[in-house]
Motif scaffolding. Structure first.
Motif, PDB file in Angstrom:
ATOM      1  N   TYR A   7      -6.913   0.356   3.142  1.00  0.00           N
ATOM      2  CA  TYR A   7      -7.156  -1.056   2.857  1.00  0.00           C
ATOM      3  C   TYR A   7      -6.132  -1.950   3.536  1.00  0.00           C
ATOM      4  N   THR A   8      -4.865  -1.584   3.430  1.00  0.00           N
ATOM      5  CA  THR A   8      -3.807  -2.454   3.943  1.00  0.00           C
ATOM      6  C   THR A   8      -3.668  -2.376   5.460  1.00  0.00           C
ATOM      7  N   SER A  28      -5.304   2.920  -0.556  1.00  0.00           N
ATOM      8  CA  SER A  28      -4.397   1.784  -0.363  1.00  0.00           C
ATOM      9  C   SER A  28      -3.954   1.671   1.088  1.00  0.00           C
ATOM     10  N   GLY A  50      -6.487  -0.517  -4.174  1.00  0.00           N
ATOM     11  CA  GLY A  50      -6.789   0.898  -4.389  1.00  0.00           C
ATOM     12  C   GLY A  50      -6.835   1.265  -5.858  1.00  0.00           C
ATOM     13  N   GLY A  87      -0.981  -3.297  -3.092  1.00  0.00           N
ATOM     14  CA  GLY A  87      -0.992  -2.210  -4.074  1.00  0.00           C
ATOM     15  C   GLY A  87      -2.076  -2.340  -5.111  1.00  0.00           C
ATOM     16  N   GLY A  98       0.724   2.649  -3.564  1.00  0.00           N
ATOM     17  CA  GLY A  98      -0.260   3.720  -3.409  1.00  0.00           C
ATOM     18  C   GLY A  98       0.316   5.063  -3.831  1.00  0.00           C
ATOM     19  N   TYR A 111      -5.468   7.319  -4.487  1.00  0.00           N
ATOM     20  CA  TYR A 111      -4.821   6.007  -4.571  1.00  0.00           C
ATOM     21  C   TYR A 111      -4.061   5.728  -3.276  1.00  0.00           C
ATOM     22  N   GLY A 165       0.809  -1.213   0.000  1.00  0.00           N
ATOM     23  CA  GLY A 165       0.000   0.000   0.000  1.00  0.00           C
ATOM     24  C   GLY A 165       0.839   1.258   0.000  1.00  0.00           C
TER      25      GLY A 165
END
Length: 435
Positions: free
Chosen positions: A362-363, A359, A124, A121, A65, A355, A61
């Motif tokens: 999310y991670t 990311s 996102g 990665g 990202g 992005y 990420g």
């Protein structure tokens, strides 16, 4: 629609790679790479490697990202697909503990780490690939393309392993059959690359590039200026991650080690539930465009919080139809969180940091949600001897998601439409408005 397909296909392929390990960790990798006299201990060690795939996601990420906001969505997504696919292929070629001893487990951990970096990665960018080609007012539906990837990948992974389990004896499956599922990744990655390479960069990134507004240090800027959006986006993911791990990973272990049922009972139940999710997730995304996105998400989180207390009594009956109902309904509640999730998270961040922010959310959420969930499920069951504490853990995770939703903001698509029209050449304006 081409961007929708590119996002869906690439994410599904990467999640096939990730899911094939998730399923294999519950049924085969423990005794092959971490042998132990106690089956639950071997499973716990295999799930430790499972967690590595989540713990390495923040690295992906952070790395990809920031690149996605600096050099564009498309180039980054090609790279992440290659990383995950190659790592999965190599897992299928690994010698086991019986051949090279503890080194087998070490190599498995390293390849699982690489899988996590690639997937960290991927998400996102996949969300932005589909949603930034679509009308912001329909982002829930368009962004759901990336969300269909996990059930699609899970469907393929469980389907392949179920077919191998039926076609092969237990000895053949444990000897070499499980490797076939990992080696198939090579074919799938080639297809995903063919789709992505042919796609152009998204209109939103082109607009950012045209006005010279690409961030020079996107990670520090997100932490400095987007703190509340980042916290909201991280927390909203915890409940869905834990609920997904319960139904697609831990249930398989519970059925085989606690109830003594055949491996295929759980695999087929997850297979059927994943098939339903393929339709429920875009439906949930579309519905979130029609009603308040946060409200829909919250209702599903509440239902997910109470469902474990229905699920375990159902599966304890050892009745196959009731097991299927339990898994299907549980993953249905997950779908109504996960379907709108991509749009909700993307909407928390400004376009130029989207992005990176998505990311990171999310991670980082994966570490505190999905990474430790199977480990905690197994440890809680071993320590307390009852599924009730597992259910309480899921409830707490869904409450955390509700806090994240409260901290988040609703979408403001009209601002983004105006921004795209302002920054794009006149020849492109019609295309933006007509999407």
């Amino acid at each position: 629609m081409r961007a929708f397909v590119a996002s869906l296909s690439g994410t599904a392929l990467e999640w096939y790679d990730f899911a094939i390990y998730n399923v294999a960790a519950a049924v085969v990798l423990g005794p092959l790479f971490f042998p132990s006299e106690e089956p639950l201990t071997a499973t716990l060690l295999a799930f430790s490697t499972y967690a590595v795939g989540y713990l390495s996601r923040p690295l992906g990420g952070f790395l990809f990202g920031r690149l996605g906001d600096k050099i564009g969505r498309k180039r980054v997504l090609v790279t992440t697909l290659l990383i995950t696919g190659i790592a999965t292929l190599l897992i299928g070629l690994l010698p086991t503990h019986a051949a090279i001893g503890p080194a087998a487990g070490v190599l498995l951990v390293l390849l699982r780490f690489a899988q996590g970096v690639g997937l960290g990665g991927e998400w996102g960018g996949a969300v932005l690939l589909s949603s930034e080609y679509g009308n912001p007012e329909q982002r829930g539906f368009w962004a759901s393309a990336a969300q269909i990837g996990p059930p699609a990948g899970n469907l393929m992974a469980n389907g392949v392993l179920a077919l191998l389990g039926v076609a092969l004896s237990d000895a053949a499956f444990m000897s070499w059959g499980w490797r076939v599922a990992f080696l198939l990744s090579a074919v799938l990655v080639i297809f995903g690359l063919w789709i992505r390479v042919k796609l152009e960069e998204t209109p939103v990134f082109k607009a950012i590039e045209a006005r010279g507004d690409r961030p020079s240090a996107p990670i520090s800027e997100v932490f400095r200026t987007q703190t509340r959006p980042l916290v909201a986006a991280v927390l909203c993911r915890v409940g869905p991650d834990v609920l997904y791990a319960l139904h697609t990973v831990f249930v398989l272990t519970y059925l085989t080690t606690q109830l003594g049922l055949p491996r295929n009972v759980g695999l087929v139940a997850v297979l059927i539930a994943s098939g339903f999710q393929l339709f429920l997730m875009p439906l949930a995304g579309w519905l979130s465009d029609k009603v308040n996105r946060r409200g829909l998400y919250a209702v599903a989180a509440v239902l997910g919080a109470v469902w474990p207390f229905v699920l375990f009594p159902l599966i304890d009956t050892k009745s196959w139809p009731l097991i299927v109902v339990g898994v299907v309904v549980g993953l249905g509640f997950h779908a109504f969180m996960y379907g709108p999730q991509a749009a909700f998270i993307a909407e928390q961040f400004t376009e130029r940091l989207r992005y990176t922010g998505s990311s990171l959310a999310y991670t980082l959420a994966g570490v505190i949600g999905g990474a430790i969930a199977p480990l905690l499920f197994t440890a809680l069951l071993a320590g307390f001897g009852t599924w009730v504490v597992v259910g309480l853990y899921v409830t707490v995770a869904c409450v955390v998601t509700l806090v994240g939703l409260w901290l988040g903001r609703d979408p403001r698509p009209e601002e983004e439409i105006a921004s795209e029209i302002r920054d794009q050449p006149l020849s492109s304006t019609f295309n933006v408005v007509s999407k």
